[in-house]
Design a protein around this motif. Structure first.
Motif, PDB file in Angstrom:
ATOM      1  N   HIS A 122       0.650  -1.237   0.253  1.00 23.27           N
ATOM      2  CA  HIS A 122      -0.113  -0.022  -0.085  1.00 23.27           C
ATOM      3  C   HIS A 122       0.780   1.369  -0.256  1.00 23.27           C
ATOM      4  O   HIS A 122       0.531   2.030   0.732  1.00 23.27           O
ATOM      5  N   ILE A 123       1.883   1.309  -0.846  1.00 24.93           N
ATOM      6  CA  ILE A 123       2.496   2.605  -0.702  1.00 24.93           C
ATOM      7  C   ILE A 123       2.901   2.819  -2.443  1.00 24.93           C
ATOM      8  O   ILE A 123       3.572   3.698  -2.757  1.00 24.93           O
ATOM      9  N   GLU A 124       1.837   2.579  -3.325  1.00 21.73           N
ATOM     10  CA  GLU A 124       1.933   2.793  -4.568  1.00 21.73           C
ATOM     11  C   GLU A 124       1.729   4.394  -4.868  1.00 21.73           C
ATOM     12  O   GLU A 124       2.487   4.858  -5.749  1.00 21.73           O
ATOM     13  N   ASN A 125       1.090   5.045  -3.905  1.00 18.29           N
ATOM     14  CA  ASN A 125       0.976   6.298  -4.089  1.00 18.29           C
ATOM     15  C   ASN A 125       2.100   7.334  -3.586  1.00 18.29           C
ATOM     16  O   ASN A 125       2.289   8.308  -3.430  1.00 18.29           O
ATOM     17  N   LEU A 126       3.306   6.466  -3.045  1.00 16.61           N
ATOM     18  CA  LEU A 126       4.310   7.080  -2.482  1.00 16.61           C
ATOM     19  C   LEU A 126       5.591   7.008  -3.275  1.00 16.61           C
ATOM     20  O   LEU A 126       6.646   7.433  -3.015  1.00 16.61           O
ATOM     21  N   LEU A 127       5.532   6.332  -4.630  1.00 14.35           N
ATOM     22  CA  LEU A 127       6.644   5.914  -5.322  1.00 14.35           C
ATOM     23  C   LEU A 127       7.450   7.390  -5.752  1.00 14.35           C
ATOM     24  O   LEU A 127       8.535   6.955  -5.991  1.00 14.35           O
ATOM     25  N   ASP A 128       6.835   8.299  -5.883  1.00 15.75           N
ATOM     26  CA  ASP A 128       7.803   9.599  -6.054  1.00 15.75           C
ATOM     27  C   ASP A 128       8.014  10.469  -5.065  1.00 15.75           C
ATOM     28  O   ASP A 128       8.593  11.466  -5.287  1.00 15.75           O
ATOM     29  N   ARG A 129       7.760   9.912  -4.052  1.00 18.55           N
ATOM     30  CA  ARG A 129       8.381  10.589  -2.646  1.00 18.55           C
ATOM     31  C   ARG A 129       9.473  10.201  -2.394  1.00 18.55           C
ATOM     32  O   ARG A 129      10.144   9.167  -2.532  1.00 18.55           O
ATOM     33  N   PHE A 130      10.150  11.167  -1.519  1.00 15.78           N
ATOM     34  CA  PHE A 130      11.493  10.819  -0.796  1.00 15.78           C
ATOM     35  C   PHE A 130      11.189  10.376   0.374  1.00 15.78           C
ATOM     36  O   PHE A 130      10.496  10.927   1.410  1.00 15.78           O
ATOM     37  N   PRO A 131      12.120   9.583   0.918  1.00 14.73           N
ATOM     38  CA  PRO A 131      11.724   8.646   2.216  1.00 14.73           C
ATOM     39  C   PRO A 131      11.926   9.447   3.461  1.00 14.73           C
ATOM     40  O   PRO A 131      11.429   9.502   4.573  1.00 14.73           O
ATOM     41  N   ASN A 132      12.921  10.657   3.420  1.00 11.95           N
ATOM     42  CA  ASN A 132      13.021  11.329   4.711  1.00 11.95           C
ATOM     43  C   ASN A 132      11.525  12.275   4.965  1.00 11.95           C
ATOM     44  O   ASN A 132      11.582  13.039   5.849  1.00 11.95           O
ATOM     45  N   LYS A 133      10.800  12.330   4.046  1.00 14.39           N
ATOM     46  CA  LYS A 133       9.397  13.041   4.240  1.00 14.39           C
ATOM     47  C   LYS A 133       8.357  11.989   4.630  1.00 14.39           C
ATOM     48  O   LYS A 133       7.388  12.332   4.351  1.00 14.39           O
ATOM     49  N   MET A 134       8.753  10.624   5.035  1.00 16.86           N
ATOM     50  CA  MET A 134       7.673   9.836   5.307  1.00 16.86           C
ATOM     51  C   MET A 134       7.798   9.274   6.790  1.00 16.86           C
ATOM     52  O   MET A 134       8.779   9.580   7.531  1.00 16.86           O
ATOM     53  N   SER A 135       6.749   8.818   7.346  1.00 12.90           N
ATOM     54  CA  SER A 135       6.566   8.158   8.757  1.00 12.90           C
ATOM     55  C   SER A 135       7.387   6.994   8.774  1.00 12.90           C
ATOM     56  O   SER A 135       7.787   6.361   7.604  1.00 12.90           O
ATOM     57  N   GLY A 136       7.821   6.526  10.026  1.00 11.25           N
ATOM     58  CA  GLY A 136       8.544   5.323  10.320  1.00 11.25           C
ATOM     59  C   GLY A 136       7.969   4.235   9.512  1.00 11.25           C
ATOM     60  O   GLY A 136       8.493   3.287   9.063  1.00 11.25           O
ATOM     61  N   GLY A 137       6.572   4.044   9.851  1.00 10.72           N
ATOM     62  CA  GLY A 137       5.699   2.725   9.198  1.00 10.72           C
ATOM     63  C   GLY A 137       5.960   2.612   7.770  1.00 10.72           C
ATOM     64  O   GLY A 137       6.033   1.629   7.194  1.00 10.72           O
ATOM     65  N   GLN A 138       5.945   4.083   6.977  1.00 14.79           N
ATOM     66  CA  GLN A 138       5.902   3.960   5.539  1.00 14.79           C
ATOM     67  C   GLN A 138       7.350   3.770   5.240  1.00 14.79           C
ATOM     68  O   GLN A 138       7.664   2.883   3.955  1.00 14.79           O
ATOM     69  N   ARG A 139       8.386   4.305   5.757  1.00 15.23           N
ATOM     70  CA  ARG A 139       9.942   3.737   5.533  1.00 15.23           C
ATOM     71  C   ARG A 139       9.994   2.230   5.812  1.00 15.23           C
ATOM     72  O   ARG A 139      10.578   1.730   4.943  1.00 15.23           O
TER      73      ARG A 139
END
Ligand code: ATP
Length: 364
Positions: A122-139
């Protein structure tokens, strides 16, 4: 074929032995969970298999090949560790694709696998993002996606779901299990989450102080623990243990708790005979006691201290002697704190502990 074989592995840090002569074989495509309390050596064992920490002695083979002293990249394994080790300057897509590109997987196949893994987590909407702008769970899910996308024959995972919220964890558990089985991976999975271990593992290796105490299918580890430690560690709540005295009642072996006497299972009675006069520890699971709200000759009277309604069941806290015991009851049984209830102990559900060895006594 990716059978993993660990033989007599020892890993020390100074004079502390973190992994103490461990031998374990994980069959091709098997999913084995390493479970145990914090500090018992799970991660150290996994790191040795991954090639991230050289053992003092012992042999590790993967698919019949001795990899004991090979660097990680030569072991053909995929790893997902608690510290996500994802690249902050790379977009999520590139993080997941990284390993695939390095191993020469073509662009089309890489794209397919990246999207499939991202969708699963469930991270298909995050593919264009950088990890440092994400939560621990998303990373953590990015790290998991990267490990899965590799589709290696061997996948080593250390607490890969630990930062997810409870609902997501529940969903991921089942999906991850399905996916690992689809890609036919041999998996070693470290966790200290009971439910994860019981629900995901083909087998569970329960560790304590650097030693595997029992390695078996979840139902067996749960129902027939090898020793006191395994029973007191596995399950939520863990197995209850309390004291009883082995006595003779009309010439037959009986167990006595307070004034209450009951007959052990006939098969066990023969084995308990030699303990006559001894105080023994008996173990029984919360859901295996029968609770009555009226007296019965074959039931022990106890006072209810706490009632915890958990939806599908109520969990009662009682005391037997000095031991705190948890009893699971059907929510329809009307019981409140300070009530008396009567407990039956089905004899086939009782486990008896040998005091010296701390092992559960089973008929051979
Ligand atoms: P947790 O569930 O808390 O991660 P674990 O079962 O994975 O625990 P390990 O991380 O394998 O435990 O650690 C086992 C023991 O080895 C611990 O007592 C730990 O303090 C010790 N240990 C681990 N790594 C090192 C190190 N690099 N130097 C010294 N001691 C270490």
């Amino acid at each position: 074929m990716a059978e993993i074989k660990v033989q007599n592995l020892v890993k020390t840090f100074g004079d502390f032995t973190a992994v103490d002569n461990v031998s374990l074989t994980i069959a091709d495509q098997e999913f084995v969970v390493l479970l145990g309390p914090s500090g018992c050596g799970k991660t150290t064992l996994l790191r040795a298999i991954a090639g991230l920490g050289m053992p003092d002695s012992g042999v590790i083979t993967i698919g019949g090949r001795d990899v004991t002293y090979l660097p990680p990249r030569e072991r053909q394994i995929s790893m997902v560790f608690q510290s996500y080790a994802i690249f902050p300057h790379m977009k999520v897509y590139d993080n997941i694709a990284f390993g695939l590109k390095m191993t020469g997987v073509d662009a089309k196949e890489t794209d397919r696998r990246v999207r499939e893994a991202a969708e699963l987590l469930h991270i298909e909407n995050l593919l264009d993002r950088f990890p440092n702008k994400m939560s621990g769970g998303q990373r953590q899910r990015v790290a998991l996606a990267r490990g899965i996308a590799m589709q290696a024959e061997v996948i080593l995972m250390d607490e890969p779901l630990s930062n997810l919220d409870a609902l997501l964890r529940l969903e991921m558990r089942a999906e991850l299990k399905r996916l690992l089985s689809n890609i036919k991976a041999t998996t070693i999975y470290v966790t200290h989450d009971q439910i994860e271990a019981l629900s995901m593992g083909d087998r569970i290796a329960v560790m304590q102080s650097g030693v595997i105490q029992q390695c078996d299918v979840p139902t067996k580890v749960y129902d027939m623990p090898e020793n006191f430690f395994v029973g007191s560690f596995i399950g939520n709540p863990p197995m209850n243990f309390f004291s009883s005295q082995i006595v003779k009642d009309n010439g037959s072996v009986a167990a006595q708790v307070g004034d209450f006497k009951f007959a052990p299972h006939p098969v066990m009675a023969k084995l308990l005979d030699k303990y006559e006069g001894d105080t023994m520890t008996m173990g029984i699971r919360a859901e295996n006691m029968e609770t009555l709200n009226q007296p019965a000759d074959d039931a022990l009277r106890v006072k209810v201290l706490v009632v915890e309604p958990l939806g599908a069941q109520n969990l009662l806290t009682i005391k037997i002697g000095d031991d705190t015991v948890k009893v699971s009851t059907h929510p329809d049984l009307a019981v409140r704190a300070d009530d008396d209830v009567w407990l039956r102990f089905p004899s086939d559900k009782i486990r008896w502990i040998d005091r010296e060895s701390q092992k559960v006594i089973y008929p051979s």
